[in-house]
Scaffold this active site. Structure first.
Site, short mmCIF file in Angstrom:
data_model
loop_
_atom_site.label_atom_id
_atom_site.label_comp_id
_atom_site.label_asym_id
_atom_site.label_seq_id
_atom_site.Cartn_x
_atom_site.Cartn_y
_atom_site.Cartn_z
N ASP A 28 0.75 -1.29 0.24
CA ASP A 28 -0.28 0.15 0.28
C ASP A 28 0.60 0.95 0.40
O ASP A 28 1.72 1.41 0.66
CB ASP A 28 -0.62 -0.65 1.52
CG ASP A 28 -1.99 0.88 0.98
OD1 ASP A 28 -2.13 2.16 -0.23
OD2 ASP A 28 -2.83 1.39 2.13
N ARG A 32 0.32 7.40 -3.46
CA ARG A 32 0.71 8.55 -2.39
C ARG A 32 1.90 9.07 -2.39
O ARG A 32 2.44 10.31 -2.46
CB ARG A 32 0.27 7.80 -0.73
CG ARG A 32 -1.08 7.87 -0.72
CD ARG A 32 -1.42 8.07 0.95
NE ARG A 32 -1.89 6.19 0.66
CZ ARG A 32 -1.28 5.51 2.00
NH1 ARG A 32 -1.83 6.23 3.32
NH2 ARG A 32 -1.56 4.26 1.95
N ASN A 76 -10.51 -2.93 -7.06
CA ASN A 76 -9.59 -1.75 -7.94
C ASN A 76 -10.43 -2.29 -9.26
O ASN A 76 -10.40 -0.99 -9.91
CB ASN A 76 -7.89 -1.93 -8.16
CG ASN A 76 -7.32 -2.17 -6.52
OD1 ASN A 76 -6.44 -3.07 -6.49
ND2 ASN A 76 -8.00 -1.04 -5.46
#
Length: 253
Positions: A28, A32, A76
């Site tokens: 993960d 970001r 997803n």
């Protein structure tokens, strides 16, 4: 220099203890990571794929036999068409790289993709099947890539398959147990019984990843984005697993 010394010390300590057989990782924080550096999101997935390659090397060095990576979930599929296309293109390239990489064959690494394949494009399925076919006879190291994967759907599919065999008379209802269900999951050889689940990115949830296989595993959350994951982070996770496992067995005595 100090970090390298600490890493070497961790390495020596970890190698003295029991090594987990099966490590599962929720990779993960790719998007970001990219946004934090002013890059488009798909670059985060690129750097994440390169990190996965390094982590596989680290796991082999340590002595881990099975690694399962969460690459793309059923949720997803809701992402934009552009992002899905970028991810599919990258995954196709990475699967081809795995097949051409001498380490795959030198280390006799069996590669399997676990998940629901009905929504994957045909050209991607073709690459997946080629890699699985070429590595099917390997038995020294096992890499499972969860792509298009959902844990609940996996259990549902297993139950449906078992019920079909019951109707056909191939299985008796009294034969249904944990072992039989495990056998009907997406892959039944070296895929069940996760020892430690690692999640990067700072989130503390399992995101529908391997609920059956992780029933008795230790979960380790690390507050770094996946592309920034270090060997030190992996060693710390395994050291934690060793400590908790030793405490558990001590309590059982």
């Amino acid at each position: 220099m100090i970090a390298k010394i600490y890493e070497l010390r961790l390495w020596r300590n970890v190698r003295k203890g029991e090594i987990p057989r099966h490590v599962a990782i929720i990779m993960d924080g790719n998007r970001r990571y990219a946004r934090k550096r002013g890059m488009p999101s798909h670059m985060g997935h690129f750097f994440g794929s390169r990190k996965a390659e390094k982590v596989l090397d680290w796991c082999r060095e340590i002595g881990v036999r099975v690694v399962t990576l969460y690459a793309f979930s059923t949720e997803n599929f809701r992402r934009s068409e552009e992002e899905k296309r970028n991810i599919f293109d990258l995954f196709r390239k990475e699967m081809n790289r795995l097949l051409e990489d001498p380490r795959t064959h030198r280390n006799r690494m069996r590669v399997r993709v676990v998940g629901y394949r009905g929504m994957l494009p045909d050209d991607l399925l073709e690459v997946i099947e080629r890699v699985e076919r070429k590595t099917a006879g390997y038995d020294r190291f096992f890499l499972n890539i969860a792509f298009g994967y959902g844990g609940r759907q996996e259990i549902i599919d297993a139950v449906r398959n078992i019920l079909r065999k019951v109707r056909e008379g191939k299985i008796k209802p009294n034969d249904i147990d944990e072992r039989l269900i495990s056998h009907h999951l997406y892959s039944d050889n070296g895929y069940e019984n996760v020892d430690i689940l690692i999640r990067t990115g700072g989130e503390q949830r399992l995101s529908n990843f391997l609920p059956w296989q992780c029933a008795n595993s230790i979960t380790y959350f690390v507050d770094v984005y996946w592309p920034a994951f270090r060997k030190i982070d992996l060693l710390r996770a395994i050291r934690t697993w060793q400590s908790l496992r030793a405490r558990y067995y001590k309590a059982m005595v």
